[in-house]
Design a protein around this motif. Structure first.
Motif, PDB file in Angstrom:
ATOM      1  N   ARG A 168       0.961  -1.171  -0.056  1.00 52.39           N
ATOM      2  CA  ARG A 168       0.136  -0.121  -0.049  1.00 52.39           C
ATOM      3  C   ARG A 168       0.891   1.171   0.017  1.00 52.39           C
ATOM      4  O   ARG A 168       1.578   1.333   0.924  1.00 52.39           O
ATOM      5  N   CYS A 169       0.431   2.234  -1.001  1.00 54.21           N
ATOM      6  CA  CYS A 169       1.196   3.466  -0.945  1.00 54.21           C
ATOM      7  C   CYS A 169       0.403   4.779  -0.900  1.00 54.21           C
ATOM      8  O   CYS A 169      -0.860   4.572  -0.697  1.00 54.21           O
ATOM      9  N   ALA A 170       0.972   5.823  -0.538  1.00 52.75           N
ATOM     10  CA  ALA A 170       0.319   7.122  -0.203  1.00 52.75           C
ATOM     11  C   ALA A 170       0.034   7.966  -1.544  1.00 52.75           C
ATOM     12  O   ALA A 170      -0.538   8.887  -1.492  1.00 52.75           O
ATOM     13  N   SER A 171       0.552   7.556  -2.473  1.00 49.04           N
ATOM     14  CA  SER A 171       0.862   8.202  -3.847  1.00 49.04           C
ATOM     15  C   SER A 171       0.299   7.399  -4.998  1.00 49.04           C
ATOM     16  O   SER A 171       0.769   6.375  -5.194  1.00 49.04           O
ATOM     17  N   ALA A 172      -0.378   8.222  -5.665  1.00 52.41           N
ATOM     18  CA  ALA A 172      -1.108   7.369  -6.934  1.00 52.41           C
ATOM     19  C   ALA A 172       0.229   7.356  -7.868  1.00 52.41           C
ATOM     20  O   ALA A 172       0.324   6.246  -8.805  1.00 52.41           O
ATOM     21  N   ASN A 173       1.019   8.212  -7.833  1.00 50.77           N
ATOM     22  CA  ASN A 173       2.352   8.111  -8.852  1.00 50.77           C
ATOM     23  C   ASN A 173       3.215   7.075  -8.217  1.00 50.77           C
ATOM     24  O   ASN A 173       4.002   6.441  -9.445  1.00 50.77           O
ATOM     25  N   ASP A 174       3.233   6.640  -7.153  1.00 52.44           N
ATOM     26  CA  ASP A 174       4.032   5.464  -6.650  1.00 52.44           C
ATOM     27  C   ASP A 174       3.497   4.246  -7.379  1.00 52.44           C
ATOM     28  O   ASP A 174       4.160   3.167  -7.976  1.00 52.44           O
ATOM     29  N   TYR A 175       2.122   3.988  -7.341  1.00 53.24           N
ATOM     30  CA  TYR A 175       1.571   2.975  -8.138  1.00 53.24           C
ATOM     31  C   TYR A 175       1.714   2.926  -9.352  1.00 53.24           C
ATOM     32  O   TYR A 175       1.877   1.924  -9.953  1.00 53.24           O
ATOM     33  N   ASP A 176       1.691   3.916 -10.059  1.00 52.04           N
ATOM     34  CA  ASP A 176       2.079   4.074 -11.303  1.00 52.04           C
ATOM     35  C   ASP A 176       3.502   3.619 -11.914  1.00 52.04           C
ATOM     36  O   ASP A 176       3.744   2.886 -12.635  1.00 52.04           O
ATOM     37  N   THR A 177       4.416   4.400 -11.302  1.00 51.45           N
ATOM     38  CA  THR A 177       5.687   4.091 -11.631  1.00 51.45           C
ATOM     39  C   THR A 177       6.149   2.586 -11.202  1.00 51.45           C
ATOM     40  O   THR A 177       6.777   1.902 -12.188  1.00 51.45           O
ATOM     41  N   ILE A 178       5.873   2.232 -10.172  1.00 53.12           N
ATOM     42  CA  ILE A 178       6.240   0.533  -9.819  1.00 53.12           C
ATOM     43  C   ILE A 178       5.139  -0.214 -10.614  1.00 53.12           C
ATOM     44  O   ILE A 178       5.769  -1.272 -11.182  1.00 53.12           O
ATOM     45  N   GLY A 179       4.011   0.112 -10.524  1.00 50.35           N
ATOM     46  CA  GLY A 179       3.067  -0.829 -11.192  1.00 50.35           C
ATOM     47  C   GLY A 179       3.558  -1.035 -12.836  1.00 50.35           C
ATOM     48  O   GLY A 179       3.388  -2.094 -13.405  1.00 50.35           O
ATOM     49  N   ALA A 180       3.757   0.087 -13.580  1.00 51.72           N
ATOM     50  CA  ALA A 180       4.408  -0.060 -14.777  1.00 51.72           C
ATOM     51  C   ALA A 180       5.626  -0.845 -15.091  1.00 51.72           C
ATOM     52  O   ALA A 180       5.671  -1.376 -15.811  1.00 51.72           O
ATOM     53  N   ALA A 181       6.476  -0.673 -14.157  1.00 52.21           N
ATOM     54  CA  ALA A 181       7.862  -1.354 -13.845  1.00 52.21           C
ATOM     55  C   ALA A 181       7.224  -2.963 -13.874  1.00 52.21           C
ATOM     56  O   ALA A 181       8.203  -3.928 -14.496  1.00 52.21           O
ATOM     57  N   MET A 182       6.311  -3.396 -13.324  1.00 50.27           N
ATOM     58  CA  MET A 182       5.616  -4.677 -12.936  1.00 50.27           C
ATOM     59  C   MET A 182       4.921  -5.004 -13.984  1.00 50.27           C
ATOM     60  O   MET A 182       4.639  -6.414 -14.214  1.00 50.27           O
ATOM     61  N   GLY A 183       4.485  -4.306 -14.935  1.00 51.56           N
ATOM     62  CA  GLY A 183       3.687  -4.713 -16.191  1.00 51.56           C
ATOM     63  C   GLY A 183       2.293  -4.857 -15.738  1.00 51.56           C
ATOM     64  O   GLY A 183       1.331  -5.314 -16.355  1.00 51.56           O
ATOM     65  N   LEU A 184       1.708  -3.767 -14.516  1.00 49.40           N
ATOM     66  CA  LEU A 184       0.451  -3.785 -14.255  1.00 49.40           C
ATOM     67  C   LEU A 184      -0.508  -3.007 -15.155  1.00 49.40           C
ATOM     68  O   LEU A 184       0.173  -2.008 -15.936  1.00 49.40           O
ATOM     69  N   THR A 185      -1.580  -3.395 -15.651  1.00 51.02           N
ATOM     70  CA  THR A 185      -2.348  -2.849 -16.422  1.00 51.02           C
ATOM     71  C   THR A 185      -3.040  -1.285 -15.816  1.00 51.02           C
ATOM     72  O   THR A 185      -2.823  -1.354 -14.498  1.00 51.02           O
ATOM     73  N   THR A 186      -3.529  -0.605 -16.412  1.00 52.15           N
ATOM     74  CA  THR A 186      -3.926   0.579 -15.930  1.00 52.15           C
ATOM     75  C   THR A 186      -5.331   0.202 -14.976  1.00 52.15           C
ATOM     76  O   THR A 186      -5.357   0.939 -13.885  1.00 52.15           O
ATOM     77  N   ASP A 187      -6.133  -0.580 -15.190  1.00 52.71           N
ATOM     78  CA  ASP A 187      -7.119  -1.343 -14.360  1.00 52.71           C
ATOM     79  C   ASP A 187      -6.545  -1.766 -13.123  1.00 52.71           C
ATOM     80  O   ASP A 187      -7.231  -1.478 -12.035  1.00 52.71           O
ATOM     81  N   GLN A 188      -5.557  -2.664 -13.390  1.00 50.53           N
ATOM     82  CA  GLN A 188      -4.965  -3.219 -12.033  1.00 50.53           C
ATOM     83  C   GLN A 188      -4.291  -1.806 -11.086  1.00 50.53           C
ATOM     84  O   GLN A 188      -4.607  -2.181  -9.928  1.00 50.53           O
ATOM     85  N   ARG A 189      -3.640  -1.166 -11.642  1.00 54.65           N
ATOM     86  CA  ARG A 189      -3.171   0.093 -11.051  1.00 54.65           C
ATOM     87  C   ARG A 189      -4.299   0.905 -10.142  1.00 54.65           C
ATOM     88  O   ARG A 189      -4.084   1.131  -8.866  1.00 54.65           O
ATOM     89  N   ARG A 190      -5.374   1.070 -11.034  1.00 56.87           N
ATOM     90  CA  ARG A 190      -6.599   1.744 -10.267  1.00 56.87           C
ATOM     91  C   ARG A 190      -6.935   1.136  -9.189  1.00 56.87           C
ATOM     92  O   ARG A 190      -7.611   1.477  -8.187  1.00 56.87           O
ATOM     93  N   TRP A 191      -6.911  -0.155  -9.194  1.00 60.49           N
ATOM     94  CA  TRP A 191      -7.691  -1.132  -8.262  1.00 60.49           C
ATOM     95  C   TRP A 191      -6.810  -1.042  -6.884  1.00 60.49           C
ATOM     96  O   TRP A 191      -7.228  -0.895  -6.054  1.00 60.49           O
ATOM     97  N   LEU A 192      -5.533  -1.065  -7.320  1.00 58.43           N
ATOM     98  CA  LEU A 192      -4.670  -1.112  -5.977  1.00 58.43           C
ATOM     99  C   LEU A 192      -4.905  -0.190  -5.060  1.00 58.43           C
ATOM    100  O   LEU A 192      -4.812  -0.058  -4.013  1.00 58.43           O
ATOM    101  N   THR A 193      -5.044   1.216  -5.681  1.00 61.53           N
ATOM    102  CA  THR A 193      -5.193   2.372  -5.033  1.00 61.53           C
ATOM    103  C   THR A 193      -6.393   2.247  -3.937  1.00 61.53           C
ATOM    104  O   THR A 193      -5.985   3.145  -2.976  1.00 61.53           O
ATOM    105  N   THR A 194      -7.462   1.866  -4.256  1.00 62.85           N
ATOM    106  CA  THR A 194      -8.404   1.525  -3.153  1.00 62.85           C
ATOM    107  C   THR A 194      -8.598   0.431  -2.288  1.00 62.85           C
ATOM    108  O   THR A 194      -9.439   0.134  -1.549  1.00 62.85           O
ATOM    109  N   ASN A 195      -7.825  -0.860  -2.725  1.00 60.76           N
ATOM    110  CA  ASN A 195      -8.153  -1.994  -2.351  1.00 60.76           C
ATOM    111  C   ASN A 195      -6.973  -2.821  -1.440  1.00 60.76           C
ATOM    112  O   ASN A 195      -7.078  -3.687  -0.613  1.00 60.76           O
ATOM    113  N   LEU A 196      -5.595  -2.341  -1.670  1.00 63.80           N
ATOM    114  CA  LEU A 196      -4.572  -2.810  -0.828  1.00 63.80           C
ATOM    115  C   LEU A 196      -4.650  -2.400   0.509  1.00 63.80           C
ATOM    116  O   LEU A 196      -4.948  -1.300   0.865  1.00 63.80           O
ATOM    117  N   VAL A 197      -4.439  -3.480   1.565  1.00 66.79           N
ATOM    118  CA  VAL A 197      -4.419  -2.985   2.901  1.00 66.79           C
ATOM    119  C   VAL A 197      -3.104  -3.462   3.533  1.00 66.79           C
ATOM    120  O   VAL A 197      -2.177  -4.273   2.747  1.00 66.79           O
TER     121      VAL A 197
END
Length: 330
Positions: free
Chosen positions: A248-277
């Motif tokens: 879980r991160c505090a910044s959407a930019n962190d999800y986008d940067t690391i998520g992109a490096a991991m090959g996450l889709t846009t939908d997956q990154r958006r889902w993480l911002t509200t569902n990770l605990v």
């Protein structure tokens, strides 16, 4: 994993978490030695085995400029000082009577013909460090990284300043990384794991000789476990770390940067911002046909008690955490 490795280096900078593992590692036959920072014996100018002192002088100068936050012009002055000290102490001829940072400070202070700003910055930066870590840095022949690489160590840096932490950390890693590269090792079995919490000091954008070497040490038998709080990372870190885990991160930019490096889709990154605990992560490994695709998992609440903190209840299984058909990772 510790019981399968010849060496383990873990670094505590604030919370002393790794030192708590000592009694638990003893149960599997691993002796974890807790090393307080002020009991170390470190000489950053101690040349690694297999490394030419002339080459090491350049790498060390660049590293010290970054650690001490010196002006860029100081690198040339520092390089010349280290080379001259190696000559004076016959290190270039094979002597192991190495100069220390105290000698660097005195040489800089005495060089009236050097660039004034660079000389003043170097002396000013070294003064408090040498006063604080006098008992640590006074050894000409200090601990060698080759010997430490065969031990399981928890370095406790919690009682010293950030700059002092960075100096000791970089001194240890730079020497071992450089030694293995100059040894010409090629894909040996991993025998040293370096675990660094709050590793931004190694991975953040900016000048870092250790960060530059991280991309080069692949295939030298060193494993790196680097934990960071933000995505402010050098490109070489993202490119040369095949196994990535995102919590879980505090910044959407962190999800986008690391998520992109991991090959996450846009939908997956958006889902993480509200569902990770806390305790839930998405991972992506560099090997394995199925695990190279992003996957969700949850780490049990590791409370160190008589049950080893392993909660086997079904609520810890990721399959029970999401409503059916609402998990984009399935």
């Amino acid at each position: 994993m510790a019981c399968l490795l010849g060496g383990l280096w873990s670094f505590d900078f604030r919370k002393r978490e790794y030192a708590l593992l000592k009694p638990y590692l003893e149960r599997v036959g691993v002796e974890l030695i807790v090393v307080p920072a002020r009991q170390m014996r470190i000489n950053p100018l101690h040349v690694p085995k297999y490394t030419d002192p002339r080459n090491y002088a350049s790498v060390l100068a660049d590293g010290l400029v970054g650690v001490l936050d010196l002006p860029a012009k100081s690198a040339r002055l520092l390089h010349l000082i280290i080379l001259e000290l190696y000559r004076q102490f016959s290190v270039l001829d094979g002597s192991q009577n190495y100069p220390t940072l105290f000698d660097v400070r005195e040489a800089a202070a005495a060089d009236k013909g050097a660039h004034a700003e660079s000389r003043r910055a170097l002396v000013t930066s070294l003064n408090p460090i040498l006063a604080s870590l006098h008992e640590v840095l006074r050894y000409r022949f200090a601990w060698t990284s080759e010997d430490l690489a065969n031990l399981h160590l928890a370095f406790d840096f919690s009682g010293i300043t950030d700059i002092e932490q960075n100096l000791l950390l970089n001194a240890l890693l730079l020497r071992e990384f450089r030694s293995r590269l100059d040894r010409g090792l090629s894909n040996p079995k991993m025998d040293l794991l370096v675990v660094c919490d709050e590793a931004a000091r190694l991975c953040s954008r900016g000048d870092s000789s250790v960060a530059d070497l991280i991309g080069a040490i692949r295939g030298t038998g060193i494993g790196l476990d680097l934990s960071v709080q933000s995505a402010d990372l050098t490109r070489s870190i993202l490119s040369n770390t095949p196994n990535k885990f995102l919590g879980r991160c505090a910044s959407a930019n962190d999800y986008d940067t690391i998520g992109a490096a991991m090959g996450l889709t846009t939908d997956q990154r958006r889902w993480l911002t509200t569902n990770l605990v806390p305790g839930m992560f998405v991972g992506c490994l560099g090997q394995g046909r199925t695990l190279r695709r992003p996957f969700l998992f949850r780490v049990p609440d590791l409370r160190f008690n008589s049950r080893n903190g392993l909660d086997q209840s079904t609520r810890n299984h990721v399959s029970n955490l999401f409503p059916k058909n609402q998990n984009p990772f399935e």
